[in-house]
Design an enzyme around this catalytic site. Structure first.
Site, PDB file in Angstrom:
ATOM      1  CB  CYS A 144      -0.915   0.021   1.222  1.00 15.10           C
ATOM      2  SG  CYS A 144      -2.062  -1.361   1.371  1.00 15.10           S
TER       3      CYS A 144
ATOM      4  CG  ASP B 238      33.380  24.644  19.535  1.00 11.54           C
ATOM      5  OD1 ASP B 238      34.428  25.106  19.055  1.00 11.54           O
ATOM      6  OD2 ASP B 238      32.616  25.292  20.270  1.00 11.54           O
TER       7      ASP B 238
ATOM      8  CG  ASP C  50      28.191  25.959  22.193  1.00 10.64           C
ATOM      9  OD1 ASP C  50      29.211  26.104  21.484  1.00 10.64           O
ATOM     10  OD2 ASP C  50      28.021  26.535  23.281  1.00 10.64           O
TER      11      ASP C  50
ATOM     12  CG  ASP D 190      30.551  25.469  16.750  1.00 11.50           C
ATOM     13  OD1 ASP D 190      31.742  25.557  16.414  1.00 11.50           O
ATOM     14  OD2 ASP D 190      30.156  25.603  17.915  1.00 11.50           O
TER      15      ASP D 190
END
Length: 723
Positions: free
Chosen positions: A18, A417, A617, A621
């Site tokens: 389906c 980082d 963060d 970045d």
């Protein structure tokens, strides 16, 4: 609804065939770039080309033309509609009441050698009620599928039961006692039972999402005409003043105006200890105010709240498809036609090849039809994805797509980082040395420029100044510029003021040799040095340091043990970077990297054949997060970093990195188990049925429970340990 994309609620789907049919028909529309349909959630996502003229109505028309129902989904509706099981239960009871007497009498007759207790007309009557009463749902589904050019599970069920039913009528009319009414009635009963159990089990796969939705309070105390009145949550507006009492949930995201409270934020951070909040602090909707009372201003309401965004991310992940599902989709496309062909060959082979009676030949062919189960294939991947993504959300891991859940466990290199990721991000000024001029002028210059950016170092410097001089206001700055990877500059009172690291100051030609030793001393302690220059003359040296997150050494060791090589990538100087890396246990360090070069460094690692994850963060970045195979954003980072990432770690706890890798690997293992059992079931069951080792009743019973087995295996993920 976002530009170029729509979600649809689709009804009437029963199996992978389906799904394949809907995707194929919608995908053929001119202007549709991609379409993904999820059998479990009964939702489809359609992505359009940029110049597409296709409308949602066109998509709905295409879906309904092949026998399925479709409507445009309300993407802001975060309620899970429970499947109404009552009609299924009624159909099952009726079918069982018809099938059981026939089966009982048949077994009694075989066991005692006596004639059937029921006359043939009674068998016919009860089998007819089962076939066209409860079994009518299969006929409707099969007719809609065939009318739309599809072959689905309903087609197999209808063919198998109809052959047994109508062949029994034929034998009855010609005076033969070889009737198979019990076969058709019992097949319908067991298939209905299997579908009911499947629906119950499928409902449990969305429990994590249901829990998230259940966290939302139903009412809020809103200030109106000087008093607080209760209003439904959905009626809360931006800037409304709300009251939160002890023991109540915070209705929406906002800012405390007056009062204080001790908030349980475990739904967000996983920490069981309450967090004290006072005027000026941010609060998140659905967190619990354990003690105290306060008033707050609503800053994010409706689908903009953090909880709503979390729910939306989980919903999108559960609707998406993992690449491993392509195997199931490919098999499903050819499955039903192949089964029908095998059933026809089996019937003819038994009659003409082995010289068996038509009764024996037809029963073997019927067994082939009913043993096959494309449902299990269709459910193998989405059930695991739904449970896995829900389990991730419970641990503060927001996975934006099934593809990312699949890929996270494959990474063998992780780029991390430094500031705000490996370290706490709460920097403190450890050295504030004025080299020329007054301390007040230096502070004014620092405050003026640093208050214009959200960089962690800037925040630390501003906090230091405001702590000493709470009433100090920033001076006006003209021609302000944030120089990526270097620092800040602007004009204050017609003087050019520049703040940045020593490498930039050397480029500018204003770094005296007498300062080098002091800079090296600070950097070897792990501090980041910011130099302030006015009209090309160094006026001050400020050093800012950060603490390593306590969990980092253990996280790095765990990742390395799991075959993930960790690289630290930072714009900071080599001495500071090496100091932090040594404390963290990181062997590979890439330092003094400009923000625009971070992405190229990640690309270099990918070019060496690694599957690269990136954790960050900050704004700088975001490009690297986008380039990496998997981008991880710390939940408390900037919005742009969270937006660019594929997986968001809400709790800002790097241990969730290890949990994500484990979750991915366990989910993929679960999917492979499901696919194995779904495929091996058919690979073994169909030949056994073809060679006469399975009666239609046993085959139908096995088919009915194959999907239940797959869903039940997926539910085992709920108990998986990823801590």
């Amino acid at each position: 609804m976002s530009a170029g994309r729509n979600e649809f609620d689709i009804t009437g789907m029963h199996c992978a065939a389906c799904v394949a049919r809907v995707e194929r028909v919608v995908g053929r529309l001119d202007g549709v770039q991609d379409v993904k349909v999820n059998l479990l959630t009964r939702k489809g996502t359609v992505i359009y080309e940029s110049n597409s003229q296709v409308t949602p109505d066109d998509v709905i028309k295409a879906i309904t033309s092949i026998g399925f129902g479709a409507s445009l989904a309300n993407e802001e509706d975060q309620k899970i509609e429970k499947v109404n099981l009552k009609p299924q239960i009624i159909r099952l009871v009726i079918a069982a009441c018809m099938a059981f007497p026939i089966m009982f009498c048949m077994i009694y007759s075989y066991a005692t050698g006596r004639p059937m207790l029921l006359p043939h007309w009674a068998e016919f009557l009860m089998a007819t009620i089962a076939q066209f009463g409860p079994g009518l749902v299969f006929y409707k589904g099969a007719w809609a599928a065939v009318k739309g050019g599809a072959l689905t599970m309903d087609v197999l069920v209808v063919m198998g039961t109809s052959v047994a039913y109508f062949y029994s009528i034929y034998n009855w009319l010609i005076g033969s006692h070889n009737l198979y009414f019990e076969t058709s009635a019992w097949l319908i009963t067991f298939i209905l039972l299997g579908k009911l159990l499947e629906e119950v089990a499928k409902g449990r796969t969305s429990e994590a999402l249901q829990k998230l939705i259940g966290l939302q309070p139903s009412v809020a105390h809103v200030q109106q005409d000087g008093k607080f009145v209760d209003v439904p949550l959905e009626e809360v507006k931006l800037d409304d003043v709300l009251q939160v009492r002890a023991g109540e949930k915070v209705p929406v995201d906002g800012l405390i105006l007056e009062g204080s409270g001790s908030l349980d934020e475990s739904m967000l951070t996983g920490e069981s200890l309450p967090v004290d909040k006072k005027a000026g602090d941010q609060v998140i909707g659905a967190t619990v105010n354990a003690t105290g009372a306060f008033t707050m201003k609503a800053q994010k309401v409706g689908h903009d709240t953090m909880l709503s965004q979390i729910i939306k991310v989980v919903e999108q992940a559960q609707t998406s498809k993992a690449s491993i599902q392509r195997l199931a989709d490919i098999v499903a496309a050819y499955f039903v036609p192949t089964v029908i062909g095998v059933a026809a060959i089996t019937t003819l082979g038994w009659y003409f090849g082995y010289g068996s009676s038509w009764g024996t030949a037809i029963m073997c062919g019927t067994a082939v039809l009913v043993i096959a189960c494309p449902c299990a294939l269709g459910l193998a991947t989405p059930t695991s994805i739904m449970v896995g993504s829900g389990l991730g959300a419970e641990h503060g891991i927001l996975i934006k797509s099934a593809e990312y859940l699949e890929e996270a466990g494959k990474i063998n290199a992780l780029v991390v980082d430094k500031t705000g990721t490996l370290t706490t991000g709460t920097l403190q000024v450890t050295e504030a040395r004025t080299l020329d001029g007054s301390d007040e002028d230096i502070m004014d210059a620092f405050l003026a420029l640093e208050s214009l950016t959200t960089h962690p170092i800037a925040k630390a410097i501003v906090a230091k100044i405001i702590d000493q001089y709470p009433d100090k206001q920033p001076l006006d700055v003209s021609d302000f510029e944030d120089v990526p990877g270097k620092g800040l500059q602007g004009k204050i009172k017609d003087q050019l003021v520049q703040i940045g690291h020593s490498r930039w100051m050397r480029e500018l030609g204003c770094l005296p040799d007498s300062l080098v030793a002091s800079i090296i001393e600070q950097e070897e302690k792990g501090a980041s040095v910011s130099l302030l220059a006015v009209d090309g003359v160094i006026k001050a040296l400020w050093a800012v340091s950060d603490k390593l997150r306590p969990e980092v050494p253990g996280v790095i060791a765990d990742l390395e043990a799991k075959g993930v090589e960790v690289w630290m990538l930072t714009g900071d100087n080599k001495r500071t970077a090496n100091y932090v890396a040594q404390k963290a246990g990181i062997k590979h360090v890439i330092a003094e990297v400009l923000p625009q070069d971070k992405a190229s460094k990640v690309a270099e690692l990918k070019g060496e054949g690694r599957i690269v994850g990136m954790v960050g963060d900050g704004i700088n970045d975001a490009p690297a997060l986008a380039v990496a195979d998997i981008g991880f954003a710390i939940g408390k980072g900037t919005d742009i970093a969270v937006e660019a990432a594929d997986i968001v770690l809400v709790r800002s706890d790097l241990r969730t990195l290890v949990q994500t890798v484990l979750l991915s690997r366990k989910t993929m293992k679960n999917i492979k188990e499901n696919l194995f059992w779904a495929l091996i079931f058919n690979c073994i069951g169909i030949p056994l049925a073809a060679f006469g080792y399975l009666s239609p009743i046993i085959a139908g019973t096995a088919m009915a429970f194959s999907s239940v087995m797959v869903v039940s295996n997926s539910l085992r993920l709920k108990r998986a340990r990823i801590c």
